[in-house]
Motif scaffolding. Structure first.
Motif, PDB file in Angstrom:
ATOM      1  N   ILE A 178       0.814  -1.311   0.089  1.00 16.79           N
ATOM      2  CA  ILE A 178       0.003   0.132   0.067  1.00 16.79           C
ATOM      3  C   ILE A 178       1.035   1.230   0.109  1.00 16.79           C
ATOM      4  CG2 ILE A 178      -1.946   1.282   1.146  1.00 16.79           C
ATOM      5  CD1 ILE A 178      -2.420  -1.556   2.525  1.00 16.79           C
ATOM      6  N   LYS A 179       0.594   2.277  -0.845  1.00 17.83           N
ATOM      7  CA  LYS A 179       1.363   3.394  -1.147  1.00 17.83           C
ATOM      8  C   LYS A 179       0.815   4.516  -0.375  1.00 17.83           C
ATOM      9  CE  LYS A 179       0.580   2.888  -5.254  1.00 17.83           C
ATOM     10  NZ  LYS A 179       0.545   3.136  -6.759  1.00 17.83           N
ATOM     11  N   ALA A 180       1.271   4.730   1.040  1.00 20.88           N
ATOM     12  CA  ALA A 180       0.747   5.734   2.192  1.00 20.88           C
ATOM     13  C   ALA A 180       0.463   7.097   1.558  1.00 20.88           C
ATOM     14  CB  ALA A 180       1.415   5.686   3.328  1.00 20.88           C
ATOM     15  N   GLY A 181      -0.558   7.613   1.723  1.00 19.33           N
ATOM     16  CA  GLY A 181      -0.741   9.124   1.255  1.00 19.33           C
ATOM     17  C   GLY A 181      -0.641   9.193  -0.142  1.00 19.33           C
ATOM     18  N   ASP A 182      -0.627   8.024  -1.099  1.00 20.75           N
ATOM     19  CA  ASP A 182      -0.869   8.205  -2.571  1.00 20.75           C
ATOM     20  C   ASP A 182      -2.047   7.303  -3.022  1.00 20.75           C
ATOM     21  OD1 ASP A 182      -0.208   8.845  -5.058  1.00 20.75           O
ATOM     22  OD2 ASP A 182       2.004   8.028  -4.785  1.00 20.75           O
ATOM     23  N   TRP A 183      -2.099   7.492  -4.398  1.00 21.91           N
ATOM     24  CA  TRP A 183      -3.344   6.627  -4.938  1.00 21.91           C
ATOM     25  C   TRP A 183      -3.096   5.065  -4.940  1.00 21.91           C
ATOM     26  CZ3 TRP A 183      -7.856   8.825  -5.727  1.00 21.91           C
ATOM     27  CH2 TRP A 183      -7.805  10.320  -5.699  1.00 21.91           C
ATOM     28  N   ASN A 184      -4.072   4.466  -4.632  1.00 18.58           N
ATOM     29  CA  ASN A 184      -4.195   2.786  -4.594  1.00 18.58           C
ATOM     30  C   ASN A 184      -5.242   2.603  -5.195  1.00 18.58           C
ATOM     31  OD1 ASN A 184      -1.733   2.019  -2.402  1.00 18.58           O
ATOM     32  ND2 ASN A 184      -2.695   4.063  -1.736  1.00 18.58           N
ATOM     33  N   ASP A 185      -5.210   1.283  -5.778  1.00 18.74           N
ATOM     34  CA  ASP A 185      -6.259   0.625  -6.480  1.00 18.74           C
ATOM     35  C   ASP A 185      -6.947  -0.361  -5.257  1.00 18.74           C
ATOM     36  OD1 ASP A 185      -5.928   1.411  -8.984  1.00 18.74           O
ATOM     37  OD2 ASP A 185      -4.216   0.025  -9.349  1.00 18.74           O
ATOM     38  N   TYR A 186      -8.412  -0.110  -5.431  1.00 17.51           N
ATOM     39  CA  TYR A 186      -9.297  -1.032  -4.514  1.00 17.51           C
ATOM     40  C   TYR A 186     -10.141  -1.819  -5.434  1.00 17.51           C
ATOM     41  CZ  TYR A 186     -10.291  -1.944   0.486  1.00 17.51           C
ATOM     42  OH  TYR A 186     -10.139  -2.266   1.693  1.00 17.51           O
ATOM     43  N   LYS A 187     -10.251  -3.051  -5.179  1.00 10.87           N
ATOM     44  CA  LYS A 187     -11.195  -3.835  -5.997  1.00 10.87           C
ATOM     45  C   LYS A 187     -11.948  -4.837  -5.083  1.00 10.87           C
ATOM     46  CE  LYS A 187     -11.674  -7.400  -9.671  1.00 10.87           C
ATOM     47  NZ  LYS A 187     -10.677  -8.018 -10.654  1.00 10.87           N
ATOM     48  N   LEU A 188     -13.161  -4.925  -5.031  1.00  9.99           N
ATOM     49  CA  LEU A 188     -14.181  -5.683  -4.306  1.00  9.99           C
ATOM     50  C   LEU A 188     -14.812  -6.543  -5.198  1.00  9.99           C
ATOM     51  CD1 LEU A 188     -15.872  -2.974  -2.133  1.00  9.99           C
ATOM     52  CD2 LEU A 188     -13.622  -4.074  -1.828  1.00  9.99           C
ATOM     53  N   VAL A 189     -14.730  -8.105  -5.128  1.00  6.32           N
ATOM     54  CA  VAL A 189     -15.383  -8.989  -5.690  1.00  6.32           C
ATOM     55  C   VAL A 189     -16.282  -9.852  -4.743  1.00  6.32           C
ATOM     56  CG1 VAL A 189     -15.262 -11.125  -7.105  1.00  6.32           C
ATOM     57  CG2 VAL A 189     -13.465  -9.298  -7.194  1.00  6.32           C
ATOM     58  N   ILE A 190     -17.740  -9.551  -5.046  1.00  3.17           N
ATOM     59  CA  ILE A 190     -18.665  -9.785  -4.021  1.00  3.17           C
ATOM     60  C   ILE A 190     -19.791 -10.734  -4.878  1.00  3.17           C
ATOM     61  CG2 ILE A 190     -20.429  -9.084  -2.401  1.00  3.17           C
ATOM     62  CD1 ILE A 190     -17.470  -8.010  -2.006  1.00  3.17           C
ATOM     63  N   LYS A 191     -19.682 -12.325  -4.595  1.00  2.00           N
ATOM     64  CA  LYS A 191     -20.709 -13.159  -5.020  1.00  2.00           C
ATOM     65  C   LYS A 191     -21.225 -13.858  -3.984  1.00  2.00           C
ATOM     66  CE  LYS A 191     -19.267 -11.861  -9.173  1.00  2.00           C
ATOM     67  NZ  LYS A 191     -20.177 -11.112 -10.203  1.00  2.00           N
ATOM     68  N   GLY A 192     -22.365 -13.811  -3.825  1.00  2.13           N
ATOM     69  CA  GLY A 192     -23.122 -14.667  -2.735  1.00  2.13           C
ATOM     70  C   GLY A 192     -22.614 -14.448  -1.503  1.00  2.13           C
ATOM     71  N   ASN A 193     -22.167 -15.571  -0.672  1.00  2.00           N
ATOM     72  CA  ASN A 193     -21.507 -15.269   0.689  1.00  2.00           C
ATOM     73  C   ASN A 193     -19.910 -15.441   0.628  1.00  2.00           C
ATOM     74  OD1 ASN A 193     -20.889 -18.143  -0.105  1.00  2.00           O
ATOM     75  ND2 ASN A 193     -21.564 -18.791   2.164  1.00  2.00           N
ATOM     76  N   HIS A 194     -19.273 -15.011  -0.568  1.00  8.10           N
ATOM     77  CA  HIS A 194     -17.890 -15.001  -0.691  1.00  8.10           C
ATOM     78  C   HIS A 194     -17.751 -13.641  -1.279  1.00  8.10           C
ATOM     79  CE1 HIS A 194     -14.167 -16.926  -2.818  1.00  8.10           C
ATOM     80  NE2 HIS A 194     -13.808 -16.371  -1.400  1.00  8.10           N
ATOM     81  N   LEU A 195     -16.820 -12.935  -0.194  1.00  9.26           N
ATOM     82  CA  LEU A 195     -16.564 -11.539  -0.249  1.00  9.26           C
ATOM     83  C   LEU A 195     -15.100 -11.383  -0.485  1.00  9.26           C
ATOM     84  CD1 LEU A 195     -18.630 -10.518   2.791  1.00  9.26           C
ATOM     85  CD2 LEU A 195     -19.301 -10.910   0.600  1.00  9.26           C
ATOM     86  N   GLN A 196     -14.460 -10.993  -1.404  1.00  8.70           N
ATOM     87  CA  GLN A 196     -13.037 -10.628  -1.600  1.00  8.70           C
ATOM     88  C   GLN A 196     -12.633  -9.237  -1.752  1.00  8.70           C
ATOM     89  OE1 GLN A 196     -11.292 -14.391  -4.185  1.00  8.70           O
ATOM     90  NE2 GLN A 196     -13.229 -13.824  -4.798  1.00  8.70           N
ATOM     91  N   HIS A 197     -11.482  -8.745  -1.201  1.00 11.58           N
ATOM     92  CA  HIS A 197     -11.133  -7.688  -1.313  1.00 11.58           C
ATOM     93  C   HIS A 197      -9.479  -7.649  -2.006  1.00 11.58           C
ATOM     94  CE1 HIS A 197     -13.322  -6.098   2.287  1.00 11.58           C
ATOM     95  NE2 HIS A 197     -14.222  -6.555   1.497  1.00 11.58           N
ATOM     96  N   PHE A 198      -9.260  -6.792  -2.730  1.00 15.23           N
ATOM     97  CA  PHE A 198      -8.010  -6.806  -3.309  1.00 15.23           C
ATOM     98  C   PHE A 198      -7.438  -5.076  -3.376  1.00 15.23           C
ATOM     99  CE2 PHE A 198     -10.293  -9.856  -5.317  1.00 15.23           C
ATOM    100  CZ  PHE A 198      -9.351 -11.181  -5.208  1.00 15.23           C
ATOM    101  N   ILE A 199      -6.233  -5.002  -3.107  1.00 11.73           N
ATOM    102  CA  ILE A 199      -5.568  -3.685  -3.170  1.00 11.73           C
ATOM    103  C   ILE A 199      -4.206  -3.724  -3.796  1.00 11.73           C
ATOM    104  CG2 ILE A 199      -4.406  -1.712  -1.953  1.00 11.73           C
ATOM    105  CD1 ILE A 199      -6.070  -2.342   0.242  1.00 11.73           C
TER     106      ILE A 199
END
Length: 245
Positions: A178-199
């Motif tokens: 993670i780049k503190a104080g800078d731009w980062n990519d966030y991605k959420l993949v939400i399917k049924g009861n399966h929740l995934q986060h990516f940075i």
């Protein structure tokens, strides 16, 4: 002829979206979003939530997207978090709410799943349930959540159980991407009861939520502005939602 470049740019922007995708933010104003006035604006083409020591929110408040309450989806965006001086030493805390509900409309207070972020990156990437079960998956964890019987002899016992089943990296490894104080990519993949986060392309949370009494199936998407001891600024851009509809 003067209109041609504008038309061309509009066409290219629309053409960059794939089937089922929609832009959540027009890059110009807060059309389609609602929050407490005076704390949210558009600056440099970005959704911007900001507080100062002399201009603070009284409780966690949110900018709520008004165009639906999706269940299964993928959301991608870029975010940047800084303290009130534009640095990384002070306070900063925010998040992306999903499958959530507005519980105090007069101040746009929201409860539900949150893809978390903070300026020191202790929590960035994890799953927190605002006004609910609290921390459900710490950065780098893979967890399964199940219902449980409360212990009548223990008033602090919970009616759910979290089991850590794997890892996508240690807390320090997640913090390192993670780049503190800078731009980062966030991605959420939400399917049924399966929740995934990516940075920044790295998985930071993987949750299977089998706790039927609490697990939300759909709800609002919102951006958090966290109450704190001092001010902060959070910005979002390039927000794209993909559904199967």
């Amino acid at each position: 002829m003067k209109l041609l470049p504008l038309l061309t740019l509009s066409f290219l922007a629309a053409a960059s979206l794939h089937a089922g995708e929609k832009q959540m933010f027009n890059g110009k104003d807060l059309t389609g979003w609602k929050g407490v006035e005076g704390f949210w604006s558009v600056q440099d083409g970005c959704i911007t939530g900001s507080t100062k020591t002399d201009h603070m929110i009284t409780e966690n408040s949110f900018l709520v997207w008004q165009d639906g309450q999706p269940g299964d989806f993928e959301l991608t965006c870029k975010f940047k978090l800084t303290d009130q001086n534009g640095g990384t030493e002070g306070f900063g805390n925010s998040g992306i709410q999903y499958r959530s509900k507005v519980v105090k409309p007069e101040y746009w207070v929201v409860a539900g799943y949150q893809a978390d972020m903070d300026l020191q990156n202790h929590y960035t990437g994890m799953l927190y349930e605002e006004k609910g079960r609290g921390i459900l998956c710490k950065p780098g964890e893979k967890v399964t959540i199940n219902s449980a019987e409360k212990d009548p002899a223990n008033p602090k016992s919970k009616d759910f159980k979290i089991e850590v089943t794997g890892s996508s990296g240690t807390a320090d490894e997640i913090k390192g991407i993670i780049k503190a104080g800078d731009w980062n990519d966030y991605k959420l993949v939400i399917k049924g009861n399966h929740l995934q986060h990516f940075i920044n392309g790295h998985q930071t949370a993987d949750i299977t939520d089998n706790d039927a009494a609490h697990a939300a199936q759909s709800g609002v998407i919102a951006l958090q502005l966290h109450k704190g001891p001092t001010g902060m600024t959070v910005q979002f851009k390039d927000m794209v939602l993909k559904t199967d509809d």
